[in-house]
Design a protein around this motif. Structure first.
Motif, PDB file in Angstrom:
ATOM      1  N   TYR A 102       0.828  -1.206   0.000  1.00  0.00           N
ATOM      2  CA  TYR A 102       0.000   0.000   0.000  1.00  0.00           C
ATOM      3  C   TYR A 102       0.864   1.259   0.000  1.00  0.00           C
ATOM      4  CZ  TYR A 102      -3.777   3.237   1.081  1.00  0.00           C
ATOM      5  OH  TYR A 102      -4.677   4.278   1.016  1.00  0.00           O
ATOM      6  N   VAL A 103       1.835   1.327   0.913  1.00  0.00           N
ATOM      7  CA  VAL A 103       2.642   2.550   0.992  1.00  0.00           C
ATOM      8  C   VAL A 103       3.524   2.710  -0.238  1.00  0.00           C
ATOM      9  CG1 VAL A 103       2.625   2.597   3.508  1.00  0.00           C
ATOM     10  CG2 VAL A 103       4.471   1.386   2.338  1.00  0.00           C
ATOM     11  N   SER A 104       3.860   1.616  -0.910  1.00  0.00           N
ATOM     12  CA  SER A 104       4.710   1.699  -2.096  1.00  0.00           C
ATOM     13  C   SER A 104       3.931   2.138  -3.326  1.00  0.00           C
ATOM     14  CB  SER A 104       5.369   0.342  -2.372  1.00  0.00           C
ATOM     15  OG  SER A 104       6.174  -0.068  -1.285  1.00  0.00           O
ATOM     16  N   VAL A 105       2.800   1.505  -3.565  1.00  0.00           N
ATOM     17  CA  VAL A 105       2.044   1.749  -4.792  1.00  0.00           C
ATOM     18  C   VAL A 105       1.076   2.925  -4.643  1.00  0.00           C
ATOM     19  CG1 VAL A 105       0.468   0.741  -6.492  1.00  0.00           C
ATOM     20  CG2 VAL A 105       2.237  -0.678  -5.431  1.00  0.00           C
ATOM     21  N   ILE A 106       0.348   2.968  -3.538  1.00  0.00           N
ATOM     22  CA  ILE A 106      -0.673   4.001  -3.346  1.00  0.00           C
ATOM     23  C   ILE A 106      -0.062   5.271  -2.762  1.00  0.00           C
ATOM     24  CG2 ILE A 106      -2.876   4.571  -2.305  1.00  0.00           C
ATOM     25  CD1 ILE A 106      -3.037   2.332  -4.350  1.00  0.00           C
ATOM     26  N   SER A 107       0.498   5.153  -1.549  1.00  0.00           N
ATOM     27  CA  SER A 107       0.974   6.349  -0.840  1.00  0.00           C
ATOM     28  C   SER A 107       2.119   7.041  -1.561  1.00  0.00           C
ATOM     29  CB  SER A 107       1.423   5.963   0.578  1.00  0.00           C
ATOM     30  OG  SER A 107       0.389   5.341   1.288  1.00  0.00           O
ATOM     31  N   MET A 108       3.017   6.260  -2.154  1.00  0.00           N
ATOM     32  CA  MET A 108       4.233   6.831  -2.719  1.00  0.00           C
ATOM     33  C   MET A 108       4.093   7.205  -4.183  1.00  0.00           C
ATOM     34  SD  MET A 108       7.486   7.266  -1.407  1.00  0.00           S
ATOM     35  CE  MET A 108       6.913   8.921  -1.702  1.00  0.00           C
ATOM     36  N   PHE A 109       3.048   6.722  -4.848  1.00  0.00           N
ATOM     37  CA  PHE A 109       2.952   6.965  -6.287  1.00  0.00           C
ATOM     38  C   PHE A 109       1.554   7.420  -6.726  1.00  0.00           C
ATOM     39  CE2 PHE A 109       3.004   5.051 -10.777  1.00  0.00           C
ATOM     40  CZ  PHE A 109       3.499   6.221 -11.327  1.00  0.00           C
ATOM     41  N   LEU A 110       0.578   6.523  -6.681  1.00  0.00           N
ATOM     42  CA  LEU A 110      -0.721   6.820  -7.269  1.00  0.00           C
ATOM     43  C   LEU A 110      -1.435   7.979  -6.581  1.00  0.00           C
ATOM     44  CD1 LEU A 110      -2.125   3.229  -7.981  1.00  0.00           C
ATOM     45  CD2 LEU A 110      -0.975   4.807  -9.542  1.00  0.00           C
ATOM     46  N   ALA A 111      -1.293   8.105  -5.268  1.00  0.00           N
ATOM     47  CA  ALA A 111      -1.990   9.176  -4.550  1.00  0.00           C
ATOM     48  C   ALA A 111      -1.514  10.554  -4.988  1.00  0.00           C
ATOM     49  CB  ALA A 111      -1.800   9.012  -3.041  1.00  0.00           C
ATOM     50  N   PHE A 112      -0.260  10.660  -5.417  1.00  0.00           N
ATOM     51  CA  PHE A 112       0.281  11.954  -5.814  1.00  0.00           C
ATOM     52  C   PHE A 112      -0.292  12.444  -7.149  1.00  0.00           C
ATOM     53  CE2 PHE A 112       3.538  10.921  -2.703  1.00  0.00           C
ATOM     54  CZ  PHE A 112       3.766  12.166  -2.127  1.00  0.00           C
ATOM     55  N   VAL A 113      -0.816  11.545  -7.947  1.00  0.00           N
ATOM     56  CA  VAL A 113      -1.334  11.947  -9.258  1.00  0.00           C
ATOM     57  C   VAL A 113      -2.511  12.908  -9.100  1.00  0.00           C
ATOM     58  CG1 VAL A 113      -2.316  11.146 -11.426  1.00  0.00           C
ATOM     59  CG2 VAL A 113      -0.475   9.832 -10.323  1.00  0.00           C
ATOM     60  N   PRO A 114      -3.608  12.516  -8.401  1.00  0.00           N
ATOM     61  CA  PRO A 114      -4.689  13.492  -8.212  1.00  0.00           C
ATOM     62  C   PRO A 114      -4.320  14.606  -7.246  1.00  0.00           C
ATOM     63  CG  PRO A 114      -5.171  11.487  -6.996  1.00  0.00           C
ATOM     64  CD  PRO A 114      -3.950  11.206  -7.826  1.00  0.00           C
ATOM     65  N   TRP A 115      -3.432  14.328  -6.297  1.00  0.00           N
ATOM     66  CA  TRP A 115      -3.072  15.335  -5.299  1.00  0.00           C
ATOM     67  C   TRP A 115      -2.357  16.527  -5.935  1.00  0.00           C
ATOM     68  CZ3 TRP A 115      -4.211  17.362  -0.943  1.00  0.00           C
ATOM     69  CH2 TRP A 115      -3.284  18.084  -0.191  1.00  0.00           C
ATOM     70  N   TYR A 116      -1.323  16.261  -6.714  1.00  0.00           N
ATOM     71  CA  TYR A 116      -0.599  17.347  -7.367  1.00  0.00           C
ATOM     72  C   TYR A 116      -1.482  18.074  -8.382  1.00  0.00           C
ATOM     73  CZ  TYR A 116       4.020  16.377  -5.400  1.00  0.00           C
ATOM     74  OH  TYR A 116       5.100  16.245  -4.546  1.00  0.00           O
ATOM     75  N   ALA A 117      -2.313  17.323  -9.098  1.00  0.00           N
ATOM     76  CA  ALA A 117      -3.218  17.951 -10.061  1.00  0.00           C
ATOM     77  C   ALA A 117      -4.206  18.870  -9.342  1.00  0.00           C
ATOM     78  CB  ALA A 117      -3.963  16.886 -10.857  1.00  0.00           C
ATOM     79  N   GLY A 118      -4.695  18.425  -8.187  1.00  0.00           N
ATOM     80  CA  GLY A 118      -5.626  19.233  -7.422  1.00  0.00           C
ATOM     81  C   GLY A 118      -4.991  20.501  -6.888  1.00  0.00           C
ATOM     82  N   LEU A 119      -3.740  20.391  -6.409  1.00  0.00           N
ATOM     83  CA  LEU A 119      -3.033  21.572  -5.921  1.00  0.00           C
ATOM     84  C   LEU A 119      -2.805  22.583  -7.039  1.00  0.00           C
ATOM     85  CD1 LEU A 119      -0.304  20.043  -3.557  1.00  0.00           C
ATOM     86  CD2 LEU A 119      -2.511  21.018  -2.927  1.00  0.00           C
TER      87      LEU A 119
END
Length: 291
Positions: free
Chosen positions: A220-237
């Protein structure tokens, strides 16, 4: 900035927050089978390999341009290496999942301050009032859940907070010119010369107990927390404004508590519901306070 774009930015940021909210419980599970340092560097190595594949398939540059290199280095130091290592050590030294939520309670305020200093955003006074109220509410709530506090975990959590604020702001700033997935992918690839050798050494020199629980947490922390979560997060910022959209993370500590209850059996009382409502009101106010 058009209101539709702001709303879309808020929605994307909330999606990223939802993904990030499982990080602390997943880290606790991962550290039941792996060394804290191995979890911190290993997640960066795995995510870096996935990012490398994505960049190759999409035919995008593997490394950032010379112009953006300093910002990518700050992102790497902040969210690829700094936050995972510092928060993981704090959890390993005795900070509970609830106490670690203090970090995410204060993180939106720290991100907003850094965004003002770095990008020139100038939120209205109402924004700062709601931001401060939300940070105080969630901090008071999470602190009252604890019976004692250790100084070292608190200092480590403070360092993790500052690291994430820098990484989030720099990533959101770069995502105005490039897709969020490309920004985090190039940062992860840039970190591979450090993350891969260190992970290999730690895997050979530290105790490893790959139970299903530990492997699931590490995945989870490798695939979601460290990678996939940043895709919508950075786009949202990038779309909603770093200071403004970043306030959606005020709901993350409460989401962390929900995950802690669901995955670890921790319980919460009516005070939690009251805190949730207070924080949601603060988030709503920050979203209406335009930059």
């Amino acid at each position: 900035m058009p209101s539709r774009e702001r709303r879309r930015g808020t929605a994307l940021a909330l999606l990223g927050v939802l993904a990030f909210s499982g990080s602390f419980p997943a880290t606790v599970h991962a550290m039941r089978g792996f060394d804290p340092w191995l979890v911190a560097t290993g997640r960066a190595a795995v995510a870096g390999a996935l990012a490398l594949i994505c960049l190759v398939v999409a035919r995008r540059p593997l490394l950032p341009s010379r112009r953006d290199l300093p910002a990518h280095v700050l992102i790497a130091l902040g969210v690829v290496l700094g936050f995972p290592a510092l928060s993981g050590l704090a959890l390993d030294l005795g900070a509970s999942t609830s106490h670690a939520a203090v970090v995410t309670g204060l993180l939106p305020a720290a991100t907003a301050v850094y965004a003002v200093l770095r990008t020139g955003e100038r939120p209205r006074p109402l924004f700062w009032a709601a931001c401060t109220a939300g940070a105080l509410a969630i901090t008071a709530f999470t602190l009252t859940r604890q019976q004692s506090h250790a100084s070292w975990p608190d200092l480590l959590l403070l360092g993790a907070l500052l690291s994430a604020a820098v990484g989030y702001t720099e990533g959101g700033r770069l995502s105005r010119r490039a897709p969020g997935w490309q920004v985090i992918s190039q940062t992860l690839v840039l970190s591979l010369p450090v993350s891969v050798p260190v992970t290999a050494v730690l895997a050979l020199t530290t105790p490893v107990a790959p139970t299903p629980e530990a492997v699931a947490g590490f995945a989870y922390v490798s695939v979601i927390s460290m990678f996939l979560a940043f895709v919508p997060w950075y786009a949202g910022l990038a779309m909603g404004g770093i200071a403004r959209a970043g306030q959606t993370q005020l709901v993350q500590p409460l989401l962390v508590l929900v995950w802690a209850w669901f995955l670890m059996g921790e319980r919460f009382d009516p005070v939690t519901v009251a805190a949730a409502l207070a924080v949601l009101v603060c988030v709503a106010v920050t979203q209406r306070a335009r930059t």
